[in-house]
Structure formats: structure tokens, C-alpha cells
Write a protein that holds these residues in place. Structure first.
Motif, PDB file in Angstrom:
ATOM      1  N   MET A 389       0.820  -1.204   0.000  1.00  0.00           N
ATOM      2  CA  MET A 389       0.000   0.000   0.000  1.00  0.00           C
ATOM      3  C   MET A 389       0.859   1.262   0.000  1.00  0.00           C
ATOM      4  O   MET A 389       0.418   2.308  -0.486  1.00  0.00           O
ATOM      5  CB  MET A 389      -0.959   0.030   1.188  1.00  0.00           C
ATOM      6  N   ASP A 390       2.084   1.181   0.507  1.00  0.00           N
ATOM      7  CA  ASP A 390       2.994   2.326   0.473  1.00  0.00           C
ATOM      8  C   ASP A 390       3.740   2.406  -0.857  1.00  0.00           C
ATOM      9  O   ASP A 390       3.830   3.466  -1.476  1.00  0.00           O
ATOM     10  CB  ASP A 390       4.008   2.231   1.623  1.00  0.00           C
ATOM     11  N   VAL A 391       4.261   1.272  -1.314  1.00  0.00           N
ATOM     12  CA  VAL A 391       5.100   1.268  -2.512  1.00  0.00           C
ATOM     13  C   VAL A 391       4.287   1.629  -3.759  1.00  0.00           C
ATOM     14  O   VAL A 391       4.801   2.280  -4.671  1.00  0.00           O
ATOM     15  CB  VAL A 391       5.788  -0.103  -2.683  1.00  0.00           C
ATOM     16  N   LYS A 392       3.012   1.247  -3.798  1.00  0.00           N
ATOM     17  CA  LYS A 392       2.230   1.530  -5.001  1.00  0.00           C
ATOM     18  C   LYS A 392       2.000   3.034  -5.200  1.00  0.00           C
ATOM     19  O   LYS A 392       1.657   3.466  -6.292  1.00  0.00           O
ATOM     20  CB  LYS A 392       0.893   0.787  -4.973  1.00  0.00           C
ATOM     21  N   GLU A 393       2.222   3.826  -4.151  1.00  0.00           N
ATOM     22  CA  GLU A 393       2.149   5.283  -4.305  1.00  0.00           C
ATOM     23  C   GLU A 393       3.359   5.825  -5.059  1.00  0.00           C
ATOM     24  O   GLU A 393       3.278   6.877  -5.698  1.00  0.00           O
ATOM     25  CB  GLU A 393       2.077   5.960  -2.933  1.00  0.00           C
ATOM     26  N   PHE A 394       4.488   5.103  -4.984  1.00  0.00           N
ATOM     27  CA  PHE A 394       5.738   5.615  -5.536  1.00  0.00           C
ATOM     28  C   PHE A 394       6.087   5.031  -6.897  1.00  0.00           C
ATOM     29  O   PHE A 394       6.884   5.612  -7.624  1.00  0.00           O
ATOM     30  CB  PHE A 394       6.877   5.383  -4.535  1.00  0.00           C
ATOM     31  N   LEU A 395       5.507   3.908  -7.249  1.00  0.00           N
ATOM     32  CA  LEU A 395       5.774   3.335  -8.565  1.00  0.00           C
ATOM     33  C   LEU A 395       5.454   4.310  -9.702  1.00  0.00           C
ATOM     34  O   LEU A 395       6.249   4.453 -10.640  1.00  0.00           O
ATOM     35  CB  LEU A 395       4.999   2.028  -8.744  1.00  0.00           C
ATOM     36  N   PRO A 396       4.312   5.024  -9.675  1.00  0.00           N
ATOM     37  CA  PRO A 396       4.018   5.954 -10.775  1.00  0.00           C
ATOM     38  C   PRO A 396       5.046   7.071 -10.931  1.00  0.00           C
ATOM     39  O   PRO A 396       5.175   7.642 -12.018  1.00  0.00           O
ATOM     40  CB  PRO A 396       2.641   6.517 -10.403  1.00  0.00           C
ATOM     41  N   LEU A 397       5.793   7.371  -9.863  1.00  0.00           N
ATOM     42  CA  LEU A 397       6.792   8.434  -9.950  1.00  0.00           C
ATOM     43  C   LEU A 397       7.950   8.067 -10.881  1.00  0.00           C
ATOM     44  O   LEU A 397       8.690   8.945 -11.339  1.00  0.00           O
ATOM     45  CB  LEU A 397       7.353   8.756  -8.558  1.00  0.00           C
ATOM     46  N   LEU A 398       8.087   6.777 -11.194  1.00  0.00           N
ATOM     47  CA  LEU A 398       9.171   6.343 -12.078  1.00  0.00           C
ATOM     48  C   LEU A 398       8.981   6.829 -13.506  1.00  0.00           C
ATOM     49  O   LEU A 398       9.885   6.709 -14.335  1.00  0.00           O
ATOM     50  CB  LEU A 398       9.281   4.813 -12.061  1.00  0.00           C
TER      51      LEU A 398
END
Length: 485
Positions: A389-398
């Protein structure tokens, strides 16, 4: 002296009685939003919280399953259980009957209808029509509160039905209009594509646990402190994501198409999914869900980038895992299962299920290196890199230069693995409801066969040496790109 001692004695508090007996008695009903028997045993949002609360108190959880909310409320009103889990929000009429405690999930009363009838925009459009609802719900209270402003509206309560039963009758056209809770609609909507949402009767309110009014406040206060602790440490957010975080990615067309393919395409390949899932120690329904996301179970699928077959393997991946003919369904499913096992085993053991499987799915789609980049960004932001739930917030930033220029592996279409995981989770949910599991799957402590357990992990990352070892052992491109369907 004896009289003084007797007068000085007091009854133990509710909390002390529970600890003395060593048991927390909870009454509930079966619903995907509250409690149900999953593949790995009992689960559900409220159940998981109650289990953690019992552990916090150092006692056993003893669950009694009621037929419906009427029975839950009756048991609590007679003080025959410590907590009632009915999926209800606190109502003014409860004030003199129960004590309540919010659980972190909000819901509204939603008017729904069969798509073959005209969509109502408000209650005034339903004059002369009848709404159908389950008994002892929030909906009747909402309707009673606004009947003065909407004359001619009537409703019928169905004591023998739950929300799924109401929706099933709406699906067939037996009923035209109904009211259900928004959270139960979200969890069941994919099974009833003929049902459409019209409007809400009121504002969203938090669902609550109910306690007997005659209890002292010791248990309620302990539960309040527990809930606050669960909010602060992120457990409530993680449970909410686990049970509700993937429910908005299967619309009407997608749901109808999927169910059609379950009936007409899946039977051709079910045996292959079961056989290969058993070999590679995974739930066959998860393997089938991956296959559906990749190709809609089409063995001759080909994407513009050259990945092909039912599991949409790249040429390099197929060569790496020993697959000769990617367009052969049997080889493709075998290759997909084998490759997913490889990817899954690379995810750190400390990450518990089901998060470990969600990470493996993301890695299967976007590549392990990009997943690790996103986990490092998660760590830098002070969040937990071992929690999906935390990591899926940051994947789109790639996909944004200001972020991917800081990473080891650079640009990636980071939105895709998030949607990829969400979709597969939803497909798996449906298959888990309508299809039987594999008869026997060898279990392992870190296996992803059940997808029922979840826990926070430590936040340290793999070392650079481990990253280098992984890069040397896998083919250049790890992602499997879904075809244009």
C-alpha cells in the motif's frame, strides 16, 4: 470487619472478566466486508481487527456466527456477547440500546437499480416504486429520516436476504430498485453487472462495533485505545487496502466480459492452470488471473512489442525458462508459472503474504529493478518499503524525470504495474468466489498459495551485492506487457 470487607468488595470489570475467562466473545454475520471463510481460514476486515484485539488483550477470540443483523443485535442487547460486528454505523436510535466504536471503514446507503429500468436521480423519481433492503440495516433509518421530503416512496424489508441476495434479485430483474451499503456494493458489484448505482441517501458514516449498553466502559475504552494504536501504526490503513484497495478496476463491460470468459474460455485451460500451479506451489486461480490479465486467455495473443502467447512471454524470458513455442497454451502456462515462481522467490522473505505476492506481480510486470527503485523512493519518504500500500504510491513516480533520474534503473511506466496488480487481485477475488481451489498444494512458510496472511515487514533493503546477483541471473527484460485487446 466481615461486613466491611463484603461491602468493600466490587464486581470485576467487563475487561477483567474477559481476562479471567481468557475469552473474548464476538457475534457477527457472514459477509465479505465483515467475516467469511477464506482459503486460508477465517478472514474479513472486522474479523482481522477482532483477532488482533483479542491478541492485544491476551485472550482467545471466540466467534459466534449469526444468521443476520437481527440476531446480532438481539444477542448484544441481551448482553450475551462482548462485541457485535454487524456492518452498521452508529445511529441515534442506538444511543439507549448499544455502545459503539468506529472501525475505520466508511459506508453510505446507496440506491441501486437494474440497468433495464430508468435511472432515478432522487427519491422523488421513485414515487410509486418500492425499494428493497435487508433487515436491521442503516438504510431504513436513512429512509425514515427523509420520508417527509419524498412522499410516495415505500420500501420492503427482506429478513431472509443479505446484500448479495438483494443484488442477485436485482441482477435478474426480479427486483427493480434496492438500497445497499456502499462497501458491500463494492465487494459484490463485479458479480452483478446488471446492477447500477443511482445515488446515495446520505453522507458516509463510519461502521462500528457494538457493545451491550449494560457493560461498563472498561472494554469499550480498551477497544478505543486499541483502534487508536492500529490507526497510528498503519494497521487499519493496511487492512482497508487489503480488503478494499483493489475494487474499482472492473467496470460493467469488463465484469461482463470476464464472467463470459470464465464460462466459455477458462474451461479449456483450467486443467493446465491447475496442473502447473500445483507443480510450482501456487494457487491455480492466481495463475489463471495472471493469464487473463495478460491475454484474456487467448493462446495466440501477440502484442505490438512482440510478446506473445496466453501468458505473454517475451522471447528472452521464454528462452531463459526453456519454453520453445510461446503460442502453445500448455508451454505458455508452464512458463508463466515457472517464471512467476522465480520472481516470487526473489522478493525478500521478510515480506509477508499477501503483500509478497503483490510485489511479485509488480516485478513480473515492470521488472525487479524498477520495483526496487520504487521501494527505495518509499524508504526515502519515510514509508514502509515492505508494504504494498505504500510502494504503489511511488511506482508511478518512475515515469517522472524529477524522480526517475534519482533511481538506479531509470524511467519506467510506473502506473502500469499498479493497475496490473489491482486488476489481477480483482480477477483472483472473483475466481476465488466461483471456482474451487486446487485439491492439494504443498504449503511453505513464505508461500503465496493462500494470499490470506499479511503483516508488516522490516524496512531494510537488499544489498547492492544481492541486486547484482539478481541482475546476473535473470533475462534483460523482466516485464510482460499486456497485449492490445
Amino acid at each position: 470487619m466481615i461486613l466491611l470487607s463484603l461491602n468493600g468488595c466490587s464486581q470485576p470489570s467487563t475487561l477483567q472478566e474477559i481476562r479471567n475467562e481468557g475469552v473474548l466473545h464476538v457475534i457477527t454475520r457472514v459477509a465479505p466486508s465483515i467475516y467469511y471463510e477464506g482459503r486460508g481460514g477465517p478472514t474479513g476486515y472486522d474479523y482481522e481487527l477482532a483477532k488482533l484485539f483479542a491478541e492485544e488483550l491476551g485472550v482467545k477470540l471466540r466467534l459466534r456466527v449469526a444468521d443476520d443483523n437481527t440476531e446480532v443485535l438481539s444477542v448484544i442487547s441481551r448482553d450475551f456477547a462482548h462485541i457485535g460486528m454487524a456492518g452498521l454505523s452508529a445511529q441515534p436510535l442506538f444511543d439507549n440500546q448499544y455502545k459503539s466504536l468506529p472501525t475505520g471503514i466508511e459506508a453510505q446507503s446507496i440506491v441501486v437499480y437494474n440497468r433495464d429500468v430508468e435511472r432515478p436521480e432522487s427519491l422523488s423519481d421513485l414515487a410509486g416504486e418500492r425499494l428493497h433492503l435487508v433487515s436491521d440495516s442503516n438504510h431504513e433509518y436513512q429512509l425514515q429520516a427523509i420520508t417527509n421530503t419524498a412522499s410516495g416512496v415505500s420500501w420492503q424489508v427482506h429478513p431472509g436476504l443479505d446484500a448479495a441476495g438483494i443484488l442477485a434479485r436485482l441482477e435478474t430483474g426480479e427486483l427493480s430498485y434496492a438500497v445497499v451499503s456502499s462497501n458491500e456494493l463494492e465487494l459484490n458489484h463485479v458479480f452483478f453487472p446488471q446492477v447500477k448505482q443511482a445515488f446515495a441517501l446520505g453522507d458516509a458514516m463510519q461502521l462500528a462495533w457494538l457493545f451491550p449498553i449494560n457493560q461498563d466502559d472498561s472494554l469499550v475504552n480498551a477497544a478505543k485505545a486499541f483502534m487508536e494504536k492500529m490507526r497510528e501504526n498503519g494497521t487499519i490503513a493496511q487492512l482497508a487496502e487489503r480488503f478494499y484497495g483493489h475494487l474499482d478496476h472492473l467496470n460493467y463491460v469488463g465484469a461482463r466480459t470476464f464472467m463470459h470468459h470464465v464460462e466459455n474460455r477458462l474451461p479449456k485451460y483450467e486443467g493446465l492452470f491447475r496442473e502447473n500451479a500445483s507443480v510450482f506451489n501456487m494457487d491455480w486461480r492466481l495463475l489463471a488471473a495472471i493469464g487473463y490479465q495478460e491475454s484474456h486467455w487467448r493462446p495466440n495473443a501477440v502484442s505490438p512489442t512482440g510478446v506473445r502467447g496466453l501468458m505473454m512471454l517475451t522471447r528472452n524470458t521464454a528462452n531463459y525458462i526453456g519454453i520453445n513455442n510461446r503460442l502453445d497454451a500448455e508451454e505458455s502456462i508452464q512458463g508463466g508459472a515457472k517464471y512467476f515462481r522465480i520472481v516470487h522467490e526473489k522478493i525478500p522473505d521478510r515480506i509477508a503474504e499477501p503483500d509478497r505476492t503483490w510485489f511479485a506481480l509488480a516485478s513480473y510486470n515492470v521488472g525487479f529493478g524498477h520495483l526496487e527503485d520504487a521501494r527505495r523512493l518509499t524508504t526515502s519518504a519515510g514509508k514502509n518499503p515492505d508494504r504494498w500500500m505504500d510502494v504503489k504510491e511511488f511506482l508511478p513516480l518512475l515515469a517522472q524525470k524529477e524522480w526517475y533520474k534519482k533511481t538506479r534503473y531509470g524511467y519506467a511506466r510506473g502506473h502500469e504495474p499498479v493497475l496490473y496488480v489491482q486488476n489481477i487481485r480483482r480477477y483472483y477475488d472473483v475466481l476465488a468466489r466461483v471456482m474451487k481451489p486446487t485439491e492439494r498444494v504443498a504449503a511453505a512458510p513464505s508461500s503465496f498459495v493462500g494470499l490470506e496472511q499479511s503483516a508488516d515487514g522490516r524496512s531494510n533493503m537488499d544489498s547492492p551485492e544481492e541486486d547484482a546477483e539478481h541482475r546476473a541471473s535473470l533475462p534483460p527484460e523482466l516485464g510482460m506487457v499486456p497485449p492490445t485487446l
